[in-house]
Design an enzyme around this catalytic site. Structure first.
Site, PDB file in Angstrom:
ATOM      1  N   ASP A  90       3.361  -2.560   8.312  1.00 20.83           N
ATOM      2  CA  ASP A  90       1.992  -1.508   8.341  1.00 20.83           C
ATOM      3  C   ASP A  90       1.168  -2.057   9.605  1.00 20.83           C
ATOM      4  O   ASP A  90       1.110  -3.252   9.749  1.00 20.83           O
ATOM      5  CB  ASP A  90       1.222  -1.861   7.207  1.00 20.83           C
ATOM      6  CG  ASP A  90       1.821  -1.173   5.827  1.00 20.83           C
ATOM      7  OD1 ASP A  90       2.952  -0.605   5.939  1.00 20.83           O
ATOM      8  OD2 ASP A  90       1.296  -1.076   4.745  1.00 20.83           O
ATOM      9  N   HIS A 147       9.215  -6.521   7.742  1.00 18.48           N
ATOM     10  CA  HIS A 147      10.431  -6.163   7.397  1.00 18.48           C
ATOM     11  C   HIS A 147      11.532  -5.754   8.378  1.00 18.48           C
ATOM     12  O   HIS A 147      11.028  -5.518   9.433  1.00 18.48           O
ATOM     13  CB  HIS A 147      10.276  -4.982   6.289  1.00 18.48           C
ATOM     14  CG  HIS A 147       9.545  -5.132   4.832  1.00 18.48           C
ATOM     15  ND1 HIS A 147      10.112  -5.213   3.736  1.00 18.48           N
ATOM     16  CD2 HIS A 147       8.331  -5.759   4.823  1.00 18.48           C
ATOM     17  CE1 HIS A 147       9.235  -5.600   2.838  1.00 18.48           C
ATOM     18  NE2 HIS A 147       7.760  -5.984   3.319  1.00 18.48           N
ATOM     19  N   SER A 257      -1.517 -10.533  13.032  1.00 15.75           N
ATOM     20  CA  SER A 257      -1.446 -10.832  14.079  1.00 15.75           C
ATOM     21  C   SER A 257      -0.680  -9.547  14.834  1.00 15.75           C
ATOM     22  O   SER A 257      -1.043  -8.288  14.326  1.00 15.75           O
ATOM     23  CB  SER A 257      -0.553 -12.301  14.478  1.00 15.75           C
ATOM     24  OG  SER A 257      -0.594 -12.295  15.812  1.00 15.75           O
TER      25      SER A 257
END
Length: 290
Positions: A90, A147, A257
């Protein structure tokens, strides 16, 4: 003027010391104080706790445990089309496009070197020259686990020491070479369509970077590049090889980050709806395999 002053002040600050301090505090069990700060953080950044695996804030005994919270992955359906590459986290698209010869675009008037981004590894540099890149910024409100974009064997992991500048919009749009100045970890994967690189960029107050197969990548920051290699033979498992499936978790930041993904030339075509500033989610279509 204010932005330049902000960058100048940040340049003077003891960024490693600040990072260690916040990392230490974030892992302390402070009972009701921890719960209060989590509650405040949720309100300030408007975090949707209904998406998380554990929505009750009393579940989190430290702020760090909350920050690296897991999602209920039913809320992030994975595009399983074998011709599709998915978003790996995300976040917000910082930049994306073509790596023109050996340069990645950061902002108008600033392009940075692929060769330097990859720790001056010439073999990997050759693979991705004239390829494609996407840079995703994970803001404080975002889910901070990363992921896999596609099935792949891990071939190499490289830790590159560096600075710990913030990676927010002020820095990413004003400090040239930010992503080659900062600490980072490079993951090289072999997939059915070719090679793929994931680069996790360190930043101020980013406690550490973890992967899903061995945990903490580097426990003590030293001014030295470190490399790990894994065996791979023509899509078959070998002892100690590491294979990750599309959508599977590969690691996380201990405070947020940036993630940069690289693809070789003539391998993919980006989803045409993607653009700078767009909010994206894990599992959504990133690119088509060509």
């Amino acid at each position: 003027m204010k932005k330049k002053l902000y960058i100048y002040i940040q340049n003077l600050l003891p960024k490693l010391l600040i990072t260690k301090f916040f990392s230490y505090i974030s892992k302390k069990k402070l009972s009701i104080i921890t719960t209060f700060f989590i509650f405040l953080f949720i309100k300030i950044y408007k975090i949707n706790m209904k998406e998380t695996k554990y929505p009750n804030i009393f579940y989190y005994k430290t702020f760090n445990k909350f920050f690296i919270r897991k999602l209920n992955m039913n809320n992030r359906p994975i595009d399983n089309n074998k011709h599709h590459i998915i978003q790996n986290t995300d976040g917000i698209i910082n930049q994306l496009g073509i790596i023109k010869k050996n340069k990645l675009f950061q902002f108008k008037g600033c392009e940075y070197s692929l060769y330097d981004l990859l720790g001056q590894n010439n073999n990997i540099n050759k693979i991705f020259t004239n390829g494609y890149f996407i840079n995703i910024y994970l803001s404080p409100k975002n889910y901070h686990r990363i992921h896999m974009s596609y099935n792949g064997f891990l071939l190499k992991m490289i830790y590159i020491p560096g600075k710990l500048f913030p990676v927010n919009n002020i820095f990413s749009e004003n400090l040239c070479n930010l992503f080659i100045l900062n600490e980072r970890v490079i993951f090289l994967f072999k997939t059915s369509f070719g090679f793929m690189v994931k680069i996790l960029i360190g930043a101020q107050i980013v406690g550490n970077i973890y992967n899903s197969w061995s945990g903490l990548v580097i426990s003590s920051r030293r001014n030295k590049i470190k490399t790990w290699n894994w065996p791979y033979i023509k899509n078959f498992y070998k002892k100690d090889s590491i294979f990750l499936k599309k959508g599977e978790e590969m690691g996380y930041f201990n405070l947020g980050s940036t993630v940069i993904t690289l693809f070789p030339p003539k391998t993919i075509k980006f989803n045409p709806v993607l653009k700078k500033g767009l909010n994206i989610k894990i599992g959504e279509l990133l690119a088509y395999i060509i």
